[in-house]
Design an enzyme around this catalytic site. Structure first.
Site, PDB file in Angstrom:
ATOM      1  N   ARG A 178     124.309 -55.836  52.385  1.00 34.68           N
ATOM      2  CA  ARG A 178     122.966 -55.153  52.663  1.00 34.68           C
ATOM      3  C   ARG A 178     122.633 -54.964  54.023  1.00 34.68           C
ATOM      4  O   ARG A 178     121.564 -54.128  54.421  1.00 34.68           O
ATOM      5  CB  ARG A 178     121.891 -56.330  52.335  1.00 34.68           C
ATOM      6  N   TYR A 208     110.641 -32.926  44.363  1.00 38.45           N
ATOM      7  CA  TYR A 208     111.448 -33.577  43.182  1.00 38.45           C
ATOM      8  C   TYR A 208     110.237 -34.601  42.790  1.00 38.45           C
ATOM      9  O   TYR A 208     109.695 -35.239  43.428  1.00 38.45           O
ATOM     10  CB  TYR A 208     112.542 -34.138  43.814  1.00 38.45           C
ATOM     11  N   ASP A 252     115.827 -33.055  51.932  1.00 41.47           N
ATOM     12  CA  ASP A 252     116.580 -33.221  50.626  1.00 41.47           C
ATOM     13  C   ASP A 252     117.477 -32.064  50.402  1.00 41.47           C
ATOM     14  O   ASP A 252     116.873 -31.131  49.778  1.00 41.47           O
ATOM     15  CB  ASP A 252     115.582 -33.526  49.806  1.00 41.47           C
ATOM     16  N   LYS A 287     123.929 -36.634  42.021  1.00 40.11           N
ATOM     17  CA  LYS A 287     124.173 -35.248  41.346  1.00 40.11           C
ATOM     18  C   LYS A 287     125.366 -34.821  41.804  1.00 40.11           C
ATOM     19  O   LYS A 287     126.256 -35.281  41.113  1.00 40.11           O
ATOM     20  CB  LYS A 287     122.835 -34.278  41.898  1.00 40.11           C
TER      21      LYS A 287
HETATM   22  C1  LIG Z   1     117.577 -36.652  41.547  1.00 43.19           C
HETATM   23  C2  LIG Z   1     117.134 -36.201  42.766  1.00 43.19           C
HETATM   24  C3  LIG Z   1     116.526 -36.984  43.511  1.00 43.19           C
HETATM   25  C4  LIG Z   1     116.537 -38.680  43.449  1.00 43.19           C
HETATM   26  O1  LIG Z   1     117.702 -39.257  43.189  1.00 43.19           O
HETATM   27  P1  LIG Z   1     118.165 -40.498  42.423  1.00 43.19           P
HETATM   28  O2  LIG Z   1     119.490 -40.684  42.803  1.00 43.19           O
HETATM   29  O3  LIG Z   1     117.963 -40.202  40.849  1.00 43.19           O
HETATM   30  O4  LIG Z   1     117.292 -41.583  42.780  1.00 43.19           O
HETATM   31  C5  LIG Z   1     115.849 -36.495  44.829  1.00 43.19           C
HETATM   32  N1  LIG Z   1     115.898 -35.534  45.103  1.00 43.19           N
HETATM   33  C6  LIG Z   1     116.132 -34.580  44.249  1.00 43.19           C
HETATM   34  C7  LIG Z   1     116.319 -32.788  44.635  1.00 43.19           C
HETATM   35  C8  LIG Z   1     116.843 -34.866  43.081  1.00 43.19           C
HETATM   36  O5  LIG Z   1     117.435 -33.578  42.229  1.00 43.19           O
END
Ligand SMILES: *Cc1c(COP(=O)(O)O)cnc(C)c1O
Length: 376
Positions: free
Chosen positions: A43, A97, A168, A193
């Site tokens: 952690r 998102y 992001d 992803k």
């Molecule tokens: C899936 C996604 C998230 C969130 O990610 P998790 O791993 O599901 O928590 C944030 N931003 C984008 C653009 C995403 O596609």
């Protein structure tokens, strides 16, 4: 080293006693403390397997340091709450998102954090900045219309004013875009992803300067959303093929975008690599590849979206994205389901819009699947 080599060699641990060529999985949660200061603890975000992955990602993004989280949302929430306090103002784009949108609507309000949501264009984003603005939060390219936001234009203004810009960059992956090059302070990925890439791992990452990462790490220890050793190892393994996967996926996506654009059953294609995309020139200036996400709208009279999806045999209707397998979804009934009809219309998310996460299959097989589902 180039990115394809960094994916393989960056940060990996060569264990001296065996000299095995893969990083070992260090499962310890307790480490001897005598005669050392940098005591690892899961952690504390500093175990050997966490550090190995972060080194690789920081090299790929061109940042000094980073942190690995147990989900993309853990990365996003921890980064934002490490920067913000009650009374601060944040500017965010409205094409967000879904999970991030919920975080803003529910948690920001509870914490007394002020925010403005504006359309994803540099002009409107900068116009929303006030003297209280502490942070500008962006996604590029966006979900589901793949709008590219001009990052450099934003950081030229936010940087000198001491406003922290967060991007992001999940849809681009570190292979196609490095926001730090455009002056962005913090780059975030949902590692679930493209980084993981096999639809079997949930994780997230934030990459930034050593100074900012130190600040975020201090908050992250309190929130506690770190990643365990086995998942770090799986992520490191996945990252070895990140360049190969994303390059192939992006090539497939460009070919499919052109193919769909020429198809009589399709009325509109959104892919930043197409000259017809409204933000093609911005994407071209800040991305080295256009990514593997595309959206398209079916022709209103010719085919029904639900029937089309049901008829697909290879391309799977699924949420999430970025895996080696091609998946497709209807944002109107998935990610944007909870919005009103008006809100969806304003965001141009129609019932006929489909979001396509292009995999690494042979592109001819993908085209053929689309053709048979169209009945052409
Ligand atoms: C899936 C996604 C998230 C969130 O990610 P998790 O791993 O599901 O928590 C944030 N931003 C984008 C653009 C995403 O596609």
């Amino acid at each position: 080293m180039k990115k394809s080599s960094l994916c393989i060699h960056g940060g990996s641990i060569r264990e001296p006693s065996t000299r095995g060529i893969n990083s070992p999985i260090y499962t310890s949660t307790a480490y001897e403390y005598l005669d050392r200061e940098d005591l690892p603890y899961p952690r504390y975000f500093n175990t050997p397997n966490q550090s190995a992955v972060i080194q690789k990602l920081a090299l790929l993004e061109g940042t000094e340091d980073g942190l690995l989280f147990s989900s993309g949302m853990a990365a996003i929430s921890t980064v934002l709450f490490s920067l913000l306090r009650s009374g601060d103002h944040v500017v965010l784009q409205d094409e967000l998102y879904g999970g991030t949108f919920n975080l803003v609507m529910k948690e920001f309000k509870r914490q007394g954090i002020d925010f403005t949501l504006v359309s994803a264009q540099a002009d409107t984003i900068l116009a929303a900045v006030t003297d209280d603005t502490r942070c500008v939060y962006l996604e590029s390219p966006t979900n589901p219309l793949l709008t590219a936001v001009d990052l450099k234009r934003i950081t030229l203004t936010t940087g000198p004013r001491g406003i922290i810009t967060v991007v992001d960059s999940t849809f681009a992956s570190p292979i196609n875009q490095n926001p730090a090059e455009s002056g962005v302070d913090i780059t975030i990925h949902s590692g679930t992803k493209y980084l993981a890439g096999h639809s079997d791992l949930c994780c997230g990452a934030a990459l930034a300067s050593a100074e900012l990462i130190l600040q975020i790490r201090n908050t992250a220890r309190n929130y506690g959303g770190s990643l365990n050793a086995t998942d770090c190892y799986l992520l490191e393994r996945s990252l070895k093929t990140l360049h190969l996967r994303v390059t192939r996926q992006s090539e497939n996506a460009l070919a499919l975008a052109k193919f769909l654009q020429a198809h009589e059953q399709v009325s509109q294609v959104y892919y930043p690599g197409l000259e017809s995309h409204p933000t093609h020139l911005i994407a071209k200036s800040q991305m080295s590849g256009f990514g593997a996400m595309l959206s398209f709208e079916l022709h209103p009279e010719r085919i029904d979206a639900t029937n089309f999806i049901r008829r697909l045999e290879l391309i799977t209707p699924a949420l999430s994205l970025g895996g080696v397998e091609s998946t497709i979804c209807s944002p109107a009934v998935t990610s944007h389901r909870n919005l009103s009809d008006d809100e969806r219309a304003q965001m141009r998310v129609t019932d006929r819009l489909l979001r396509f996460s292009v995999g690494i299959e042979d592109v001819d097989d993908l085209k053929q699947d689309i053709c048979q589902a169209f009945g052409t």
